[in-house]
Motif scaffolding. Structure first.
Motif, short mmCIF file in Angstrom:
data_model
loop_
_atom_site.label_atom_id
_atom_site.label_comp_id
_atom_site.label_asym_id
_atom_site.label_seq_id
_atom_site.Cartn_x
_atom_site.Cartn_y
_atom_site.Cartn_z
N UNK A 186 2.01 0.45 6.71
CA UNK A 186 2.18 -0.87 7.32
C UNK A 186 0.89 -1.68 7.29
N UNK A 187 1.04 -3.00 7.31
CA UNK A 187 -0.12 -3.89 7.19
C UNK A 187 -1.17 -3.63 8.26
N UNK A 191 0.88 -1.17 0.00
CA UNK A 191 0.00 0.00 0.00
C UNK A 191 0.91 1.22 0.00
N UNK A 192 1.04 1.83 -1.17
CA UNK A 192 1.90 3.00 -1.34
C UNK A 192 1.02 4.25 -1.31
N UNK A 193 1.38 5.22 -0.50
CA UNK A 193 0.60 6.45 -0.38
C UNK A 193 1.42 7.63 -0.88
N UNK A 234 -5.26 0.77 11.79
CA UNK A 234 -6.61 1.02 11.26
C UNK A 234 -6.75 2.36 10.55
N UNK A 235 -5.67 3.11 10.35
CA UNK A 235 -5.78 4.46 9.79
C UNK A 235 -5.74 4.51 8.26
N UNK A 236 -5.75 3.35 7.60
CA UNK A 236 -5.75 3.34 6.13
C UNK A 236 -6.81 2.39 5.58
N UNK A 237 -8.09 2.72 5.78
CA UNK A 237 -9.15 1.89 5.19
C UNK A 237 -9.09 1.91 3.67
N UNK A 238 -9.47 0.79 3.04
CA UNK A 238 -9.52 0.73 1.58
C UNK A 238 -10.74 -0.07 1.15
N UNK A 239 -11.41 0.41 0.12
CA UNK A 239 -12.55 -0.29 -0.45
C UNK A 239 -12.05 -1.52 -1.19
#
Length: 218
Positions: free
Chosen positions: A39-40, A12-14, A121-126
């Protein structure tokens, strides 16, 4: 009908600084985006709960158009980068902006650390993505966030500072990208409602979908 990401995505690259409106909010100018790898433990799916630690405050949401990679990509030019994208989804760049986690140098003109974004939990993704359309389709899509049904963010991809091929090419020149890696492309910024007291947040992008997550303090 969209397609599902695998149960375990790749990297997951931001990318930060992808929207001019967000840069204006911070009075910054970028030659290229910021980049970090999430991070995962920060990555959750739609419907899972964002958990805000008691020690953080001023927690901002951020609705982000997010590219899903379909082919191996490294040191790619813009055409190669665009061709390697197989679709798009939505992620939420949840960001604690209060005094803790603190900036590495409070007097510095730019924020120089991203720890305030990497909490669990700070990177939710659909988990559902839509297949790629022509590049012109993404030039002016509505981007929004609601918190408990109230509008917090309203913007459009026309505010993006860089093109999608530019950003994916840039990312590929830093990290090797592979199938089912995702690259978040920034958000409009300027939220009017924070998540500190919210119980639910929804990120929406026109033609892509909606990402909804409960929010709790712990």
């Amino acid at each position: 009908m969209g397609k599902l990401l695998p149960e375990t995505i790749g990297k997951f690259v931001a990318l930060g600084g992808g929207f001019q409106s967000h840069l204006d909010e911070k009075e910054r100018r970028y030659r290229w985006p910021d980049l970090w790898v999430v991070p995962d433990e920060a990555v959750i799916s739609d419907g899972e709960t964002i958990e805000i630690p008691e020690r953080v405050e001023k927690v901002k949401p951020g609705s982000e158009l997010t590219a899903v990679i379909g082919d191996d990509l490294y040191e790619a030019d813009e055409q190669e980068a665009w061709e390697a994208i197989k679709g798009f989804t939505i992620s939420n760049d949840v960001t604690a902006s209060g005094d803790w986690p603190g900036w590495s140098d409070p007097g510095h003109g730019m924020i120089t650390g991203v720890g305030y974004k990497l909490l669990p939990t700070f990177s939710p993704i659909l988990t559902e993505y839509v297949e790629k359309e022509e590049l012109s389709h993404y030039e002016d899509l509505d981007v929004s966030v609601t918190a408990d049904g109230e509008e917090s963010v309203s913007g459009t991809t026309a505010q993006m500072s860089f093109t999608i091929p530019e950003m994916i090419s840039f990312a590929s020149n830093i990290v090797k990208l592979q199938e089912n890696d995702v690259v978040a492309l920034g958000d409009p910024g300027n939220p009017s409602i924070l998540l500190d007291q919210a119980s639910e947040v929804t990120c929406s992008i026109e033609s892509i979908g909606q990402l909804t997550n409960p929010v709790v303090r712990r």
